[in-house]
Motif scaffolding. Structure first.
Motif: not given
Length: 169
Positions: A68, A83-84, A102-103, A110, A124, A126, A137
């Motif tokens: 991240i 950003k991922l 991303i958030t 996460y 990915k 979440w 992702t």
């Protein structure tokens, strides 16, 4: 390795001080696997700072990072851009393989998942406690490293890691 001091507090693996660093474990011959962690940031990442996982670690100069990354973290947090990313780190050069916006909210846990399968690199993210997304992702292809250890990584920020798991594919 690096300037980061790692410790376990409240059952979580975390950085104890600010500084760049990686923490590696596993076996050199590991080839195809999936790695999953829960992570959160405590405070603010600065621009160009990151937190995440190390995949197919060869040595301190060669590995993949599933991270991240804070592309722009100045001013109010509402304007920060995360950003991922999957990157190939090779002898001080960081080559971006894939990236997606991303958030990444402060003090929110996460789940981050990445896989390495032959030359395929997937990732990915979440919010922990919600349903895992069905697809990846970001997806990349890179043949630089075919096997290696796993690890955790962080830059200047203080990071928290929990529920680290590695499974063969």
């Amino acid at each position: 390795m690096g300037a980061t001091n790692w410790n376990v507090a409240a059952g979580q693996y975390q950085t104890a001080s600010n500084g760049n660093g990686i923490s590696v474990n596993g076996c050199d011959p590991w080839q195809n696997y999936e790695m999953q962690i829960d992570t959160q940031r405590n405070g603010s990442l600065g621009t160009d700072e990151y937190t995440g996982m190390i995949l197919r670690y060869q040595n301190s100069n060669q590995y993949y990072m599933a991270r991240i990354y804070c592309e722009l973290c100045t001013g109010p947090p509402a304007g920060h851009v995360y950003k991922l990313q999957i990157v190939n780190y090779n002898s001080g050069e960081t080559v971006l393989a894939a990236s997606a916006a991303i958030t990444f909210d402060n003090n929110t846990l996460y789940t981050l998942k990445a896989s390495v399968d032959a030359d395929n690199l997937n990732m990915k993210i979440w919010e922990t406690g919600t349903a895992e997304p069905g697809g990846w992702t970001i997806i990349a292809t890179d043949a630089s490293y075919t096997q290696g250890e796993v690890g955790l990584t962080t830059t200047q920020n203080v990071s928290v890691f929990d529920n680290v798991a590695v499974s063969p594919l």
